[in-house]
Enzyme design. Structure first.
Site, PDB file in Angstrom:
ATOM      1  N   ASP A  31       0.833  -1.204   0.000  1.00 45.99           N
ATOM      2  CA  ASP A  31       0.000   0.000   0.000  1.00 45.99           C
ATOM      3  C   ASP A  31       0.866   1.251   0.000  1.00 45.99           C
ATOM      4  OD1 ASP A  31      -2.778  -1.102   2.075  1.00 45.99           O
ATOM      5  OD2 ASP A  31      -1.951  -1.790   0.177  1.00 45.99           O
ATOM      6  N   PHE A  34       2.118   1.972  -3.397  1.00 45.49           N
ATOM      7  CA  PHE A  34       0.982   2.461  -4.178  1.00 45.49           C
ATOM      8  C   PHE A  34       0.712   3.931  -3.835  1.00 45.49           C
ATOM      9  CE2 PHE A  34      -2.839   1.742  -6.663  1.00 45.49           C
ATOM     10  CZ  PHE A  34      -3.660   2.758  -6.218  1.00 45.49           C
ATOM     11  N   SER A  80     -12.641   8.685   2.085  1.00 45.84           N
ATOM     12  CA  SER A  80     -11.448   8.065   2.672  1.00 45.84           C
ATOM     13  C   SER A  80     -10.680   9.138   3.428  1.00 45.84           C
ATOM     14  CB  SER A  80     -10.596   7.438   1.590  1.00 45.84           C
ATOM     15  OG  SER A  80     -10.293   8.414   0.641  1.00 45.84           O
ATOM     16  N   LEU A  81      -9.602   8.742   4.054  1.00 44.35           N
ATOM     17  CA  LEU A  81      -8.812   9.686   4.843  1.00 44.35           C
ATOM     18  C   LEU A  81      -7.530  10.014   4.105  1.00 44.35           C
ATOM     19  CD1 LEU A  81      -9.158   7.843   8.270  1.00 44.35           C
ATOM     20  CD2 LEU A  81     -10.286   9.970   7.622  1.00 44.35           C
ATOM     21  N   GLU A 111      -6.985   6.784  17.454  1.00 47.61           N
ATOM     22  CA  GLU A 111      -7.514   5.419  17.501  1.00 47.61           C
ATOM     23  C   GLU A 111      -6.826   4.541  16.469  1.00 47.61           C
ATOM     24  OE1 GLU A 111     -11.443   7.114  16.802  1.00 47.61           O
ATOM     25  OE2 GLU A 111     -11.563   5.960  14.920  1.00 47.61           O
ATOM     26  N   LYS A 113      -6.108   2.315  13.232  1.00 47.95           N
ATOM     27  CA  LYS A 113      -6.583   2.215  11.851  1.00 47.95           C
ATOM     28  C   LYS A 113      -6.618   0.733  11.524  1.00 47.95           C
ATOM     29  CE  LYS A 113      -5.952   4.029   7.185  1.00 47.95           C
ATOM     30  NZ  LYS A 113      -6.446   2.833   6.555  1.00 47.95           N
ATOM     31  N   ASP A 115      -7.158  -2.635   9.401  1.00 47.73           N
ATOM     32  CA  ASP A 115      -6.852  -2.949   8.009  1.00 47.73           C
ATOM     33  C   ASP A 115      -7.752  -4.081   7.502  1.00 47.73           C
ATOM     34  OD1 ASP A 115      -5.654  -2.888   5.579  1.00 47.73           O
ATOM     35  OD2 ASP A 115      -3.816  -3.906   6.204  1.00 47.73           O
ATOM     36  N   ARG A 134     -18.132  -0.280   0.877  1.00 46.56           N
ATOM     37  CA  ARG A 134     -17.791   1.069   0.452  1.00 46.56           C
ATOM     38  C   ARG A 134     -18.028   1.274  -1.042  1.00 46.56           C
ATOM     39  NH1 ARG A 134     -13.429   3.733  -1.473  1.00 46.56           N
ATOM     40  NH2 ARG A 134     -13.409   5.912  -0.891  1.00 46.56           N
ATOM     41  N   GLU A 172     -15.104  -1.372  10.267  1.00 46.19           N
ATOM     42  CA  GLU A 172     -14.230  -2.203   9.445  1.00 46.19           C
ATOM     43  C   GLU A 172     -14.503  -3.673   9.709  1.00 46.19           C
ATOM     44  OE1 GLU A 172     -12.434  -0.088   7.764  1.00 46.19           O
ATOM     45  OE2 GLU A 172     -10.720  -1.165   6.910  1.00 46.19           O
ATOM     46  N   TYR A 224     -16.289   2.554  14.030  1.00 45.07           N
ATOM     47  CA  TYR A 224     -15.529   3.743  14.420  1.00 45.07           C
ATOM     48  C   TYR A 224     -16.140   5.072  13.965  1.00 45.07           C
ATOM     49  CZ  TYR A 224     -13.719   2.393   9.810  1.00 45.07           C
ATOM     50  OH  TYR A 224     -13.612   1.997   8.521  1.00 45.07           O
ATOM     51  N   LYS A 319      -8.735  12.116  14.804  1.00 48.43           N
ATOM     52  CA  LYS A 319      -9.974  12.825  14.466  1.00 48.43           C
ATOM     53  C   LYS A 319     -10.218  13.954  15.460  1.00 48.43           C
ATOM     54  CE  LYS A 319     -12.150   8.559  12.865  1.00 48.43           C
ATOM     55  NZ  LYS A 319     -12.957   7.398  13.298  1.00 48.43           N
ATOM     56  N   LYS A 343       0.129   6.226   8.672  1.00 48.48           N
ATOM     57  CA  LYS A 343       0.371   4.823   8.322  1.00 48.48           C
ATOM     58  C   LYS A 343       1.683   4.340   8.939  1.00 48.48           C
ATOM     59  CE  LYS A 343      -1.490   3.123   4.809  1.00 48.48           C
ATOM     60  NZ  LYS A 343      -2.539   2.780   3.912  1.00 48.48           N
ATOM     61  N   CYS A 437      18.370 -24.091 -16.693  1.00 44.79           N
ATOM     62  CA  CYS A 437      17.419 -24.540 -15.671  1.00 44.79           C
ATOM     63  C   CYS A 437      18.137 -25.330 -14.580  1.00 44.79           C
ATOM     64  CB  CYS A 437      16.344 -25.411 -16.322  1.00 44.79           C
ATOM     65  SG  CYS A 437      15.224 -26.144 -15.115  1.00 44.79           S
ATOM     66  N   CYS A 440      16.905 -29.158 -14.837  1.00 41.36           N
ATOM     67  CA  CYS A 440      17.134 -30.055 -15.968  1.00 41.36           C
ATOM     68  C   CYS A 440      18.241 -29.570 -16.902  1.00 41.36           C
ATOM     69  CB  CYS A 440      15.835 -30.252 -16.750  1.00 41.36           C
ATOM     70  SG  CYS A 440      15.394 -28.800 -17.716  1.00 41.36           S
ATOM     71  N   CYS A 455      11.906 -22.155 -18.201  1.00 40.88           N
ATOM     72  CA  CYS A 455      12.578 -23.339 -18.716  1.00 40.88           C
ATOM     73  C   CYS A 455      11.649 -23.910 -19.792  1.00 40.88           C
ATOM     74  CB  CYS A 455      12.783 -24.357 -17.594  1.00 40.88           C
ATOM     75  SG  CYS A 455      13.214 -25.979 -18.262  1.00 40.88           S
ATOM     76  N   CYS A 461      11.485 -31.663 -17.791  1.00 40.91           N
ATOM     77  CA  CYS A 461      11.970 -31.014 -16.569  1.00 40.91           C
ATOM     78  C   CYS A 461      11.100 -31.467 -15.383  1.00 40.91           C
ATOM     79  CB  CYS A 461      11.902 -29.499 -16.780  1.00 40.91           C
ATOM     80  SG  CYS A 461      12.443 -28.537 -15.386  1.00 40.91           S
TER      81      CYS A 461
END
Ligand code: IVH
Length: 700
Positions: A31, A34, A80-81, A111, A113, A115, A134, A172, A224, A319, A343, A437, A440, A455, A461
């Site tokens: 995440d 991302f 979302s946050l 508090e 978070k 997952d 969601r 959640e 929450y 919050k 995070k 390989c 083999c 291979c 193989c």
């Protein structure tokens, strides 16, 4: 790289990761990675407004919509946050709140978070009436039946506890670590793919069509966020439904069910304490903080202490406590200004890389594995980590004996994320990816557009030979369930089998090895193999293991070509005319049938009596009533399931497609057809057909 190509690259990659995450439920990056890519994209887009694109991944918050559930619009959008990754970003948030409140004193609730996946629950008169995922934030899937099986979610609130007449509460859904580990152990035994983390497991479970299965998976839920319609106890609705502050309920009056007097909730904290009293599971680890230092201390404490929690957490949520102050601060287009997520960093350790070994998968794909000095990481001892492919090794510039950083993010399998160059010995040798390989000795190949080395010796193989046989006997293929990977390995080691055709020549004597105690199980195995000759043609096409031909493609090929001979003689053009078959699959089919070993195996299988063409019954039902037509299926049906309709469309020569375009011939619509689809169909003037009309056409 110039900013234009960078933006394009980021968009392309983020689209793909979105797909891996939301559609496949199989993320390939953490995440954090991302989020970092998304941030870079957002920053570049902000700097270059002329590059704006409504289809940029930055323009959506992700979607987990699943067509099989009824879609429900959220009364208030599920936002979302904004994320932060370090203490100075937390300090920035604190300062922004302080400035926004113009010096007024304020409290911040810190508090966990959680997952998992977010859910919105509606209660009327103390009873759970609806549970919606969601989705895309505006509308989600109605998963009420599944959610009812989660024991920590109250179906009926505590009588007389003072709950309001109607309200929504969000939280959640999680799969506790213990359930997750047990589930993966069971899946391993059944040779099913493992879930990468509890979040994916929870999400896969909640989307299941069978609430029975959901019940068996032991999900949990923490709530929450309490939402109450402003100043009302009955059916009052907020004035508008958009992303602006006024549409979010903030301070609200509510009447208790048993007390006539109105109650006023003034803060987030107070609201959740009350909700706990009504019967909800609310985190015990919530704290009201009045200074930045208290917040930072809370973060430090839970960064270690969270490892003792029964469920996965990936950060801390902060919050503003007062609902009046929340309302004053309001929302941006995507998230509240009064809240933020911090995070946790993925856990990381540093250890020595001793060796890179290589695993050969059943398709011949080579996976490099880092073998390291054992090191403690997130509660387990780590010795090995996947290096994925040659490109990753090159990007990391790995040398033998390097001190490497290993991380365990949301995923269970650790990975090498970097090298401490300062500790590299001057004479350290770079890791050279193998050329042959390890099993083999065949020279490895790399297919165009693919990151992995393969291979190519698929008939000689050992792991590939065994892999092919394991695939052949698997449930969706020949379903020979009295054999498994261990028996395949055993038969192979004893030189009883070397390919799938050899299975049909096994005798009880060979299998039992003359051991009387094994006669019963050996007889069972041999009989199960014999019985498999009746498996329908389409599953035989899948079972023979043509590379890239999965279950669906096998079905389509079987229906189109009707016999193994026809399939073997099909031209590239004929193959590519089948839905989902492109260059790569067509070539793979051609390669398969031009290989002499494969042809020999097929001819033996035919002699043993395996089904080599489509059955007369299947042929009888086929028509070309829908020939050349593209059909979109939408909504919920009464007479047949969605899959049955799909099969019917194909049986009558039509093509089932996912989304509506100008090329769509008609939409087969059940109840509750998705509003977006309906609008699009109407706009393009595409015919909408109901079940009865459709059945009439094909049965006429
Ligand atoms: S509050 C308007 N509190 O994190 C704010 N969210 O990006 C509503 N989450 O989608 C969310 N723990 O799924 C909130 N204690 C917590 C949370 C939490 C986990 C998830 C939630 C949301 C995402 C935020």
């Amino acid at each position: 790289m110039d900013y234009k190509s960078r933006i394009e690259t980021l968009r392309r990659e983020l689209h793909e990761h979105n797909y891996n995450y939301y559609v496949l439920n199989q993320p390939t990056i953490s995440d954090y990675e991302f989020d970092m890519m998304m941030r870079e994209l957002q920053d570049l887009e902000a700097e270059h407004p002329e590059m704006a694109d409504p289809n940029s991944p930055s323009q959506r918050v992700g979607s987990d919509l699943n067509q099989q559930f009824r879609q429900v619009a959220h009364k208030y959008p599920m936002l979302s946050l904004a994320n932060t990754y370090n203490e100075s970003e937390v300090a920035d948030f604190y300062r922004r709140v302080k400035e926004g409140l113009e010096g007024e004193p304020f409290e911040i609730v810190a508090e966990m978070k959680y997952d998992g996946l977010s859910i919105s629950l509606t209660y009327i008169d103390g009873r759970l009436t609806q549970a919606v995922t969601r989705g895309d934030g505006e509308k989600g899937d109605d998963v009420t039946a599944n959610v009812r099986t989660i024991r920590s979610i109250p179906l009926q609130l505590k009588p007389g506890s003072g709950y309001p007449h109607e309200f929504e509460i969000r939280g959640e859904i999680l799969m506790p670590w213990t359930s997750f580990e047990q589930l993966n152990r069971e899946r391993e035994l059944r040779e099913e793919p493992l879930f990468a983390n509890p979040r994916n497991a929870a999400s896969g479970t909640l989307k299941s069509q069978k609430s029975e299965l959901v019940a068996s998976r032991r999900l949990d839920a923490y709530l929450y966020y309490l939402l109450l319609p402003e100043g009302a106890t009955t059916d009052s609705q907020p004035a508008q439904m958009d992303l602006f502050a006024d549409s979010q309920p903030a301070q609200m009056d509510l009447f208790a069910d048993s007390q006539p007097a109105p109650l006023t909730v003034e803060s987030h904290y107070e609201g959740l304490q009350m909700a706990r009293g009504w019967g909800f599971k609310i985190s015990e680890g919530m704290k009201k903080c009045t200074t930045l230092q208290e917040i930072i201390d809370f973060i430090h404490y839970w960064d270690t202490e969270r490892k003792n929690l029964p469920v996965a957490t990936d950060g801390i949520v902060l919050k503003v406590n007062s609902l009046r102050q929340q309302r004053h601060l309001g929302f941006t287009a995507k998230s509240p200004r009064w809240a933020i997520a911090y995070k946790f960093k993925a856990e990381r350790a540093c250890t020595r890389l001793n060796e890179v070994t290589y695993q050969v998968g059943r398709t011949g794909a080579i996976t490099p594995v880092a073998n390291m000095d054992p090191v403690q990481l997130a509660g387990t001892t780590v010795r090995r980590a996947s290096l994925h492919n040659a490109d990753i090794i090159r990007q990391l510039d790995l040398h033998l004996g390097d001190m490497v950083y290993v991380e365990k993010g949301g995923e269970i399998i650790p990975k090498v994320v970097g090298v401490d160059l300062a500790q590299r010995k001057p004479d350290a040798q770079p890791i050279e990816f193998i050329k042959t390989c390890p099993e083999c000795g065949a020279p490895l190949v790399r297919y165009e557009g693919e990151a992995a080395h393969y291979c190519p010796n698929d008939t000689g193989c050992p792991p590939q030979i065994k892999g092919k046989i394991e695939h052949f006997i698997s449930r969706k293929a020949m379903n020979i369930d009295s054999l498994g990977p261990e028996t395949v390995d055993d038969f192979y080691q004893r030189h009883l089998i070397n390919n799938i055709a050899d299975l049909y020549e096994l005798t009880v004597m060979q299998v039992s090895g003359g051991n009387k105690n094994r006669t019963v199980s050996a007889t069972k195995a041999v009989e199960a193999i014999k019985a498999s000759v009746n498996v329908p043609f389409e599953r035989v096409v899948y079972a023979i293991g043509i590379r890239f031909v999965g279950e669906t493609t096998a079905k389509l090929l079987a229906r189109r070509f009707k016999s193994m001979d026809n399939l073997a003689n099909a031209t590239r053009e004929e193959l590519m005319d089948v839905e989902g078959v492109g260059d790569v699959i067509a070539q793979s089919v051609i390669d398969y049938f031009s290989n002499a070993t494969n042809r020999d195996i097929l001819s033996r299988l035919r002699d043993y009596g395996l089904t080599m063409q489509i059955s007369d019954e299947q042929l009888a039902g086929q028509t070309d009533r829908l020939a050349g037509q593209s059909v979109v299926i939408s909504g919920v049906f009464q007479q047949h399931s969605r899959d049955e309709y799909k099969a019917l469309i194909e049986q009558h020569g039509g093509k089932n497609v996912g989304s509506i375009s100008a090329k769509t011939s008609f939409v087969l619509a059940g109840e509750n057809m998705g509003p977006a689809k309906l609008e699009k169909a109407q706009k393009l003037g595409i015919k909408i057909m109901n079940e009865a009309e459709f059945l009439q056409i094909i049965n006429d």
